[in-house]
Design a protein around this motif. Structure first.
Motif, short mmCIF file in Angstrom:
data_model
loop_
_atom_site.label_atom_id
_atom_site.label_comp_id
_atom_site.label_asym_id
_atom_site.label_seq_id
_atom_site.Cartn_x
_atom_site.Cartn_y
_atom_site.Cartn_z
N ALA A 113 1.71 -8.72 -8.03
CA ALA A 113 1.31 -9.86 -8.66
C ALA A 113 0.72 -9.89 -9.85
N PRO A 114 -0.14 -8.88 -10.27
CA PRO A 114 -0.59 -8.64 -11.63
C PRO A 114 0.66 -8.28 -12.45
N LEU A 115 1.39 -7.60 -12.00
CA LEU A 115 2.59 -7.21 -13.03
C LEU A 115 3.30 -8.58 -13.14
N ILE A 116 3.81 -9.48 -12.35
CA ILE A 116 4.50 -10.73 -12.51
C ILE A 116 3.72 -11.42 -13.52
N GLN A 145 -14.79 -0.15 -1.62
CA GLN A 145 -13.28 -0.14 -0.92
C GLN A 145 -12.35 -0.90 -1.38
N TYR A 146 -12.81 -2.19 -1.99
CA TYR A 146 -11.83 -3.12 -2.62
C TYR A 146 -11.29 -2.71 -3.86
N ALA A 147 -12.05 -2.14 -4.57
CA ALA A 147 -11.58 -1.65 -6.15
C ALA A 147 -10.63 -0.59 -5.84
N HIS A 148 -10.88 0.26 -4.97
CA HIS A 148 -10.45 1.48 -4.59
C HIS A 148 -8.79 1.06 -4.03
N ASN A 149 -8.93 0.24 -3.28
CA ASN A 149 -7.43 -0.37 -2.51
C ASN A 149 -6.72 -1.10 -3.38
N MET A 150 -7.23 -1.79 -4.23
CA MET A 150 -6.41 -2.70 -5.21
C MET A 150 -5.56 -1.75 -6.16
N SER A 151 -6.39 -0.74 -6.80
CA SER A 151 -5.84 0.06 -7.70
C SER A 151 -4.75 0.77 -6.86
N GLY A 152 -4.71 1.23 -5.61
CA GLY A 152 -3.79 1.90 -4.83
C GLY A 152 -2.63 0.91 -4.76
N ALA A 153 -2.86 -0.33 -4.55
CA ALA A 153 -1.65 -1.29 -4.47
C ALA A 153 -0.85 -1.59 -5.61
N VAL A 154 -1.90 -1.54 -6.92
CA VAL A 154 -1.14 -1.58 -8.19
C VAL A 154 -0.11 -0.37 -8.38
N ILE A 155 -0.66 1.01 -7.90
CA ILE A 155 0.23 1.86 -8.05
C ILE A 155 1.41 1.63 -7.32
N THR A 156 1.52 1.10 -5.97
CA THR A 156 2.82 0.97 -5.36
C THR A 156 3.62 0.03 -6.24
N GLY A 157 3.18 -1.17 -6.66
CA GLY A 157 3.86 -1.99 -7.47
C GLY A 157 4.39 -1.37 -8.62
N ALA A 158 3.47 -0.32 -9.36
CA ALA A 158 4.00 0.01 -10.58
C ALA A 158 5.05 0.78 -10.31
N PHE A 159 4.98 1.97 -9.25
CA PHE A 159 6.03 2.71 -9.48
C PHE A 159 7.24 1.99 -8.68
N GLN A 208 0.76 -4.37 0.55
CA GLN A 208 0.30 -3.63 -0.82
C GLN A 208 1.30 -3.85 -1.94
N LEU A 209 2.51 -3.88 -1.61
CA LEU A 209 3.35 -4.31 -2.65
C LEU A 209 3.31 -5.77 -3.44
N ALA A 241 -2.12 -18.25 -10.18
CA ALA A 241 -2.56 -18.55 -8.75
C ALA A 241 -2.20 -17.76 -7.53
N VAL A 242 -0.85 -17.32 -7.84
CA VAL A 242 -0.28 -16.32 -6.84
C VAL A 242 -1.01 -15.17 -6.82
N PHE A 243 -1.14 -14.58 -8.10
CA PHE A 243 -2.08 -13.28 -8.03
C PHE A 243 -3.73 -13.46 -7.59
N LEU A 244 -4.05 -14.44 -7.99
CA LEU A 244 -5.38 -14.82 -7.49
C LEU A 244 -5.54 -14.88 -5.86
#
Length: 445
Positions: free
Chosen positions: A30-33, A182-196, A24-25, A132-135
């Motif tokens: 990845a998108p923040l990098i 489920q994918y969209a919901h999961n990935m926005s949750g992962a971005v929340i983890t990375g962002a915080f 999740q991190l 590419a790492v992000f994708l």
């Protein structure tokens, strides 16, 4: 419940919960990098480059631990859940193999290039390696989500002569509507983890009084990303996923909401404790008609309660499902509140000097992990008593010849080993944070 079945469920629950602390991190960072690398290119500012390299090193540590803890999890399909593997392997084997062959190698190869090949690649080539790492990381997440979504909402399969499920339509599997929500919901949750996590480290630097230029960058990028992802987590991704559950697994929705008796104008329970024996919510605080509106877009729509279904179809642990769901929703609301306040202060130019909000950002670090864990518990507990919804019960999927004693023995071994890995992870990440973004690794010539 059969003792061996309980042990196998606990074993897999521990393995997958510990494992998901790391992906999740990586998926969130990845998108923040990529954002940091984009700002570095557009502004021609080496500070953003160093910031991106710093988070890539943290990403690399997470990636390593994710691999180490993920491989045993997939082996457990054969060791602890052999009957499930025999039944579903003809379908889920496709996506699990694609995750390893395509996504994992794409992510790992370009992560190496990003960490050690910057001087050879040049600025634009290095930016593409970050993309590419992000994708790769997000593609990896997609294949895993497709696998789980098939267990939630099986599509694109036929039943073979031996009773096993075999893939009949690859595109039906890939385009499973459950998977996309489920994918969209999961990935926005992962971005929340990375962002915080990013904002928390930035707040730590500002409060510590060191690496303050990077601290401001981390807080700024983290707060903006947290605000966007937290809002997306509610709508449309959370709304879409919730409506999917309501239409495809109505008994799950009833258990999540603690709705024991169906009714028109069904309320949402803000606070309350499910009393399964008496089939009611104790000490409830309700929002009237809200569940009907959110589910069917009509205030007086009838929502089915648990009383509409046979008890052998009810989720096997309604209390844990109910609390997991409400913890997820409650923390999601908290994330929106924190992000809105922080973004407002940043807009007013007061964020970096307001120590109270920096402390909140710092101390918020563990809560996205708790929310994501609660979210996955909601998804998996809600599917029970089915391992593959409506096709295979959980009680039929475990390895019958592996005793409870053997399962406990390996579970204790895993716990000991993973505790060592967890300590190692904390040590390595702490060292990177203390060294700061100015610490460089050899990037190639």
């Amino acid at each position: 419940m059969n003792s061996a079945l309980l042990v196998h469920r606990l074993h897999f629950a521990f393995t997958v919960t510990f494992h998901y602390l790391f992906p999740q991190l990586t998926m969130g960072l990845a998108p923040l990098i990529v954002v940091l690398k984009t700002l570095a290119l557009r502004r021609n500012d080496e500070t953003y480059n160093r910031a991106a390299r710093f988070w890539a090193r943290v990403f690399g540590i997470n990636f390593l631990l994710g691999v180490v803890t993920g491989i045993p999890m997939e082996f457990q399909f054969g060791t602890n859940w052999s009957h499930f593997s025999r039944f579903a392997g003809g379908v889920i084997g496709q996506t699990l193999a694609m995750e390893g062959v395509f996504a994992f190698f794409l992510e790992s190869a370009f992560l190496g290039l990003f960490l050690y090949g910057e001087k050879r690649l040049g600025p634009r080539g290095h930016w593409w390696s970050a993309v590419a790492v992000f994708l790769g990381s997000w593609l990896s997440g997609f294949f895993i989500i497709v696998t789980d979504a098939w267990m939630q909402h099986p599509v694109g399969y036929t039943t073979a002569a031996d009773g096993s499920a075999q893939l009949s339509s690859f595109w039906a599997l890939m385009l499973n509507p459950w998977a996309w929500w489920q994918y969209a919901h999961n990935m926005s949750g992962a971005v929340i983890t990375g962002a915080f996590v990013m904002a928390s480290v930035g707040a730590f630097y500002l409060l510590w009084g060191k690496f303050q230029e990077y601290g401001r960058i981390f807080v700024r990028v983290g707060v903006v990303a947290a605000l966007i992802a937290s809002l997306l987590q509610v709508f449309p991704t959370g709304d879409g996923q919730g409506r999917m559950v309501a239409f495809e697994q109505p008994v799950t929705l009833a258990a999540m909401e603690g709705l024991f008796q169906g009714q028109p104008g069904a309320p949402i329970v803000l606070i309350g404790q499910p009393n399964v024996e008496e089939q009611k919510i104790d000490n409830p605080i309700l929002v009237p008609n809200a569940l009907s509106f959110l589910t069917y877009r009509r205030w007086n729509a009838e929502v089915k309660g648990l009383d509409a279904f046979p008890q052998d179809q009810w989720p096997t642990n309604i209390e844990l499902l109910y609390f997991s769901y409400h913890i997820m929703v409650g923390l999601g609301t908290l994330f929106i509140a924190i992000a809105v306040v922080a973004a407002f202060l940043m807009w007013r130019g007061k964020l970096f000097g307001s120590r109270w909000i920096l402390w909140i950002l710092l101390l918020a670090l563990p809560f996205p992990y708790i929310a994501n864990t609660a979210g996955w518990m909601t998804a998996e507990l809600g599917r029970q008593p089915w391992l593959v919804y409506s096709l295979m019960r959980t009680a039929d999927g475990y390895s019958k010849t592996v005793s409870a004693g053997n399962g406990i023995f390996t579970l204790l071994e895993f716990m000991g080993l993973y505790m060592v890995l967890g300590i190692l992870f904390l040590f390595l990440v702490r060292r990177e944070i203390e060294r700061g973004p100015d610490a460089e690794v050899e990037t190639g010539h």
